[in-house]
Design an enzyme around this catalytic site. Structure first.
Site, PDB file in Angstrom:
ATOM      1  N   HIS A  40       0.780  -1.287   0.316  1.00  0.00           N
ATOM      2  CA  HIS A  40       0.062  -0.248  -0.028  1.00  0.00           C
ATOM      3  C   HIS A  40       0.787   1.076   0.303  1.00  0.00           C
ATOM      4  O   HIS A  40       1.133   2.266   0.502  1.00  0.00           O
ATOM      5  CB  HIS A  40      -1.067   0.038   1.063  1.00  0.00           C
ATOM      6  CG  HIS A  40      -2.073  -0.693   0.664  1.00  0.00           C
ATOM      7  ND1 HIS A  40      -2.596  -1.502   2.192  1.00  0.00           N
ATOM      8  CD2 HIS A  40      -2.888  -1.064   0.158  1.00  0.00           C
ATOM      9  CE1 HIS A  40      -4.106  -2.447   1.534  1.00  0.00           C
ATOM     10  NE2 HIS A  40      -4.135  -2.172  -0.166  1.00  0.00           N
ATOM     11  N   HIS A  72      -0.614  -9.846   1.800  1.00  0.00           N
ATOM     12  CA  HIS A  72      -2.856  -9.543   2.169  1.00  0.00           C
ATOM     13  C   HIS A  72      -2.878 -11.343   1.900  1.00  0.00           C
ATOM     14  O   HIS A  72      -4.090 -11.331   2.325  1.00  0.00           O
ATOM     15  CB  HIS A  72      -2.894  -8.959   2.048  1.00  0.00           C
ATOM     16  CG  HIS A  72      -2.245  -6.987   1.945  1.00  0.00           C
ATOM     17  ND1 HIS A  72      -2.017  -6.742   3.309  1.00  0.00           N
ATOM     18  CD2 HIS A  72      -2.671  -6.205   1.603  1.00  0.00           C
ATOM     19  CE1 HIS A  72      -2.152  -5.904   3.058  1.00  0.00           C
ATOM     20  NE2 HIS A  72      -2.245  -5.074   2.496  1.00  0.00           N
ATOM     21  N   GLU A 124      -7.181  -8.077   3.467  1.00  0.00           N
ATOM     22  CA  GLU A 124      -6.617  -9.271   4.132  1.00  0.00           C
ATOM     23  C   GLU A 124      -7.773 -10.259   4.836  1.00  0.00           C
ATOM     24  O   GLU A 124      -8.077 -11.303   4.879  1.00  0.00           O
ATOM     25  CB  GLU A 124      -5.380  -8.881   5.145  1.00  0.00           C
ATOM     26  CG  GLU A 124      -5.198  -9.940   6.326  1.00  0.00           C
ATOM     27  CD  GLU A 124      -4.255  -9.735   7.434  1.00  0.00           C
ATOM     28  OE1 GLU A 124      -3.761  -8.680   7.311  1.00  0.00           O
ATOM     29  OE2 GLU A 124      -4.774  -9.464   8.649  1.00  0.00           O
ATOM     30  N   CYS A 187       1.194  -9.871  13.965  1.00  0.00           N
ATOM     31  CA  CYS A 187       2.150 -10.882  13.816  1.00  0.00           C
ATOM     32  C   CYS A 187       2.952  -9.921  14.406  1.00  0.00           C
ATOM     33  O   CYS A 187       2.571  -8.488  15.230  1.00  0.00           O
ATOM     34  CB  CYS A 187       2.193 -10.054  12.257  1.00  0.00           C
ATOM     35  SG  CYS A 187       2.814  -8.728  11.745  1.00  0.00           S
ATOM     36  N   SER A 215      -3.048   2.239   4.317  1.00  0.00           N
ATOM     37  CA  SER A 215      -2.433   1.175   4.787  1.00  0.00           C
ATOM     38  C   SER A 215      -2.474   1.190   6.228  1.00  0.00           C
ATOM     39  O   SER A 215      -2.608   2.012   6.929  1.00  0.00           O
ATOM     40  CB  SER A 215      -0.541   1.917   4.825  1.00  0.00           C
ATOM     41  OG  SER A 215       0.162   1.391   6.141  1.00  0.00           O
ATOM     42  N   SER A 258       4.541  -0.649   5.113  1.00  0.00           N
ATOM     43  CA  SER A 258       5.631  -0.727   3.397  1.00  0.00           C
ATOM     44  C   SER A 258       5.717   0.588   3.081  1.00  0.00           C
ATOM     45  O   SER A 258       5.496   0.612   1.789  1.00  0.00           O
ATOM     46  CB  SER A 258       3.932  -0.950   2.889  1.00  0.00           C
ATOM     47  OG  SER A 258       2.150  -0.359   3.447  1.00  0.00           O
TER      48      SER A 258
HETATM   49  S1  SF4 Z   1       4.772  -9.679   8.765  1.00  0.00           S
HETATM   50 FE1  SF4 Z   1       3.083  -8.400   9.736  1.00  0.00          FE
HETATM   51  S2  SF4 Z   1       2.539  -6.998   8.622  1.00  0.00           S
HETATM   52 FE2  SF4 Z   1       4.574  -8.122   7.473  1.00  0.00          FE
HETATM   53  S3  SF4 Z   1       3.204  -8.937   5.787  1.00  0.00           S
HETATM   54 FE3  SF4 Z   1       3.202 -10.460   7.368  1.00  0.00          FE
HETATM   55  S4  SF4 Z   1       1.490  -9.998   8.408  1.00  0.00           S
HETATM   56 FE4  SF4 Z   1       1.645  -7.841   6.823  1.00  0.00          FE
END
Ligand code: SF4
Length: 295
Positions: A40, A72, A124, A187, A215, A258
């Site tokens: 993004h 995503h 996502e 995450c 984003s 991003s």
């Molecule tokens: S590390 Fe986290 S923020 Fe990065 S693409 Fe994977 S899920 Fe998305």
């Protein structure tokens, strides 16, 4: 002026991995299609396009081509369509996102009603929904479902949500349900970035959050930082005005997952120049406080 960059700012490992996979694929094909924007960030998407990585907005339009699935992820239906159309598929779905798909399927098989915390319009989350069933739904931060009496519920989150939002929803749901299973699917990259940005915001007069306006994780950072100090969300250094910096002794920078390194550098160096300083940075690693993410 003290100017610092929060640790873990910029590309996360999932985004770096997707970009590298796309660049590698573009060496073997004239055109590589990405299922939506690879990241993004409009300026970076333009640069990728110049290297033959083009955005396809609808899976049904891609036939007999090389296709990269962005970090995503995509819906189950789109994956089936891409396969049926004879495409060569490079799956760059972030492992954190793939894990949510697996957890949702497991919860469905175990007869839980699945609730996804997140933004229903985000790709996502649209992908996550496709792994659910007719009872699966998305709840936005701040909303409280009230029809869960006596149900077995599985709560899972979009990977870039704030942990407080997940905590709150779990606590709001618990009194209603018979059973609650909660997956912390936020995450590690997001957690590290949010913690570092919040800590810097608490010790700054102004936070400048750099990243695309679409984003999700960048918007989340801006919302988080604004709880602690004046916060500005910008995409490029061009949006930065000298007046904004007046009287600000401690300025903090942070950037979404991003946001490319050169965007961060341009903002940092512009602030330095406005302040009449000549020691510009050539790498974000030279900016005080920055430390690369550890996941
Ligand atoms: S590390 Fe986290 S923020 Fe990065 S693409 Fe994977 S899920 Fe998305």
């Amino acid at each position: 002026m003290i100017l610092r960059l929060a640790a873990s700012s910029g590309f996360c490992f999932g985004v770096r991995r997707a970009i590298q996979m796309a660049l590698d694929a573009s060496k073997d094909s004239d055109v590589v299609f990405s299922t939506g924007e690879l990241i993004h960030n409009p300026q970076f998407v333009q640069e990728l396009e110049e290297q033959g990585i083009k955005v396809a907005h609808d899976a049904k339009d891609i036939h007999d081509s090389t296709v990269i699935i962005r970090s995503h992820g995509i819906t189950r239906e789109d994956l089936t369509l891409l396969q049926a159309h004879g495409n060569t598929i490079i799956d760059a779905t972030c492992p954190y996102v793939s894990r949510t798909h697996e957890l949702i399927q497991t919860a469905i098989n175990e007869d839980y009603e699945v609730i996804i915390l997140g933004d229903a319009r985000h790709p996502e989350v649209i992908g996550m929904m496709s792994y659910g069933n007719q009872h699966t739904r998305v709840i936005a931060p701040g909303e409280i479902p009230t029809d869960l009496k006596g149900k077995r519920v599985c709560l899972i989150s979009q990977t870039t949500q704030k942990i407080e939002n997940l905590n709150k929803l779990a606590c709001d749901i618990l009194p209603q349900v018979l059973e609650l299973k909660v997956y912390n699917s936020i995450c590690l990259a997001t957690t590290q970035r949010q913690n570092a940005s919040a800590a810097l915001a608490k010790d700054s007069d102004l936070m400048i959050v750099i990243g695309g306006r679409k984003s999700s994780n960048t918007k989340m950072l801006a919302s988080l930082c604004s709880q602690y100090c004046e916060t500005l969300h910008i995409e490029t250094e061009e949006e930065l005005k000298a007046e904004t910096l007046l009287g600000k002794a401690r300025i903090g920078l942070c950037a979404g997952a991003s946001t490319p390194e050169d965007r961060i550098l341009k903002v940092y160096n512009k602030i330095k120049k406005i302040n009449g300083e000549e020691d510009l940075a050539t790498r974000i690693h030279n900016i005080p406080l920055f430390k690369e993410e550890s996941c």
